[in-house]
Design an enzyme around this catalytic site. Structure first.
Site, PDB file in Angstrom:
ATOM      1  N   ALA A 107       8.395   7.381  15.033  1.00 12.20           N
ATOM      2  CA  ALA A 107       9.079   7.529  13.749  1.00 12.20           C
ATOM      3  C   ALA A 107       9.284   9.016  13.450  1.00 12.20           C
ATOM      4  O   ALA A 107       8.632   9.881  14.047  1.00 12.20           O
ATOM      5  CB  ALA A 107       8.265   6.868  12.646  1.00 12.20           C
ATOM      6  N   GLY A 150       6.414   4.305  17.021  1.00 17.23           N
ATOM      7  CA  GLY A 150       7.494   3.425  16.618  1.00 17.23           C
ATOM      8  C   GLY A 150       8.465   3.118  17.735  1.00 17.23           C
ATOM      9  O   GLY A 150       9.093   2.055  17.751  1.00 17.23           O
ATOM     10  N   GLU A 153       7.000   0.291  19.549  1.00 16.58           N
ATOM     11  CA  GLU A 153       7.124  -0.903  18.709  1.00 16.58           C
ATOM     12  C   GLU A 153       8.564  -1.408  18.679  1.00 16.58           C
ATOM     13  O   GLU A 153       8.801  -2.622  18.674  1.00 16.58           O
ATOM     14  CB  GLU A 153       6.614  -0.579  17.309  1.00 16.58           C
ATOM     15  CG  GLU A 153       5.107  -0.365  17.293  1.00 16.58           C
ATOM     16  CD  GLU A 153       4.596   0.177  15.963  1.00 16.58           C
ATOM     17  OE1 GLU A 153       3.641  -0.405  15.418  1.00 16.58           O
ATOM     18  OE2 GLU A 153       5.159   1.186  15.471  1.00 16.58           O
ATOM     19  N   GLU A 173      -0.510   7.012  17.156  1.00 14.76           N
ATOM     20  CA  GLU A 173      -0.582   7.222  15.713  1.00 14.76           C
ATOM     21  C   GLU A 173      -1.937   7.725  15.232  1.00 14.76           C
ATOM     22  O   GLU A 173      -2.032   8.412  14.209  1.00 14.76           O
ATOM     23  CB  GLU A 173      -0.235   5.913  14.967  1.00 14.76           C
ATOM     24  CG  GLU A 173       1.216   5.510  15.013  1.00 14.76           C
ATOM     25  CD  GLU A 173       1.552   4.625  16.196  1.00 14.76           C
ATOM     26  OE1 GLU A 173       2.602   3.969  16.160  1.00 14.76           O
ATOM     27  OE2 GLU A 173       0.760   4.596  17.177  1.00 14.76           O
TER      28      GLU A 173
END
Length: 229
Positions: A107, A150, A153, A173
């Site tokens: 992200a 992300g 994911e 993360e």
């Protein structure tokens, strides 16, 4: 036919994808694309193209200087392109890939750093991610390079993952004082097993390469000829 800003090189792995065009249920003949929905789209963070004689929609994340960090604007465009391809009777499958040396390195931390929990909740911060799971046509993640946080994911939201030889999957993360928040703590465990997933999540290290990803079932196979766009 081009949706994005410029012509995109068709990756060699697109030859491996076979799809069937939509047909009229009564007459059994191919139907025309409804309303030319794929014409005139302009994006800033992605390219979206028709390849393989128009049967495959190709979406390329294009923020290489930021390692294709998944900003709000990028994800809005990804969802729009996915929904456009999903609505087309011509497209039978969708490929999602990244330009440069990363599929997506996570992200956009610069964008997220000042958000409070209330901000994220009020703005439906991960709403577009849920929209990816609502796409009815198969989505293939073509990963060559980093798919971290992300990015990992997002790949797992797709129906199939093809891994290039340089693919690296990880959930780092923890290094930012948080844990995967968009399905990584569930999907990764289901795909690679609890112990390996927990090692990746709880250490933020020990990324998974292409061969291991294929052996464990995270990727369906390794494509030696795959290259970054």
């Amino acid at each position: 036919m081009l949706l994005g800003r410029s012509e995109t090189t068709i990756p060699q792995f697109s030859r491996l994808i076979h799809v069937t065009k939509a047909v009229d249920q009564e007459g059994g003949i191919p139907v025309e694309d409804e309303g030319k929905k794929l014409v005139g789209k302009q994006y800033e963070c992605i390219h979206a193209d028709l390849v393989a004689d128009g049967d495959v929609g190709l979406i390329t994340l294009d923020r290489p200087k930021a390692l294709n960090a998944l900003s709000h604007a990028l994800m809005v465009e990804v969802v729009d392109a996915l929904q456009t391809f999903d609505a087309s009777t011509q497209v039978g499958a969708i490929v999602l890939t990244g330009k440069g040396k990363a599929f997506a390195a996570g992200a956009d931390i610069k964008e997220m750093k000042d958000k409070t929990m209330v901000d994220a909740y009020a703005s439906r911060f991960v709403g577009h991610w849920n929209a990816v799971t609502a796409i009815r046509k198969p989505i293939i993640a073509a990963v060559n390079g980093y798919a971290l946080g992300g990015g990992c994911e997002l790949a797992m939201l797709c129906d199939i993952i093809l891994a290039g030889e340089r693919a690296q999957f990880g959930q780092p993360e923890l290094n930012l004082g948080t844990i995967p928040g968009i399905g990584g703590t569930q999907r990764l465990i289901r795909e690679v097993g609890k112990s390996r997933a927990m090692e990746m999540i709880l250490t933020g290290k020990n990324f998974m390469g292409a061969q291991e990803a294929a052996q464990r079932g995270l990727a369906c196979r390794v494509i030696p000829a795959m290259f970054s766009l």
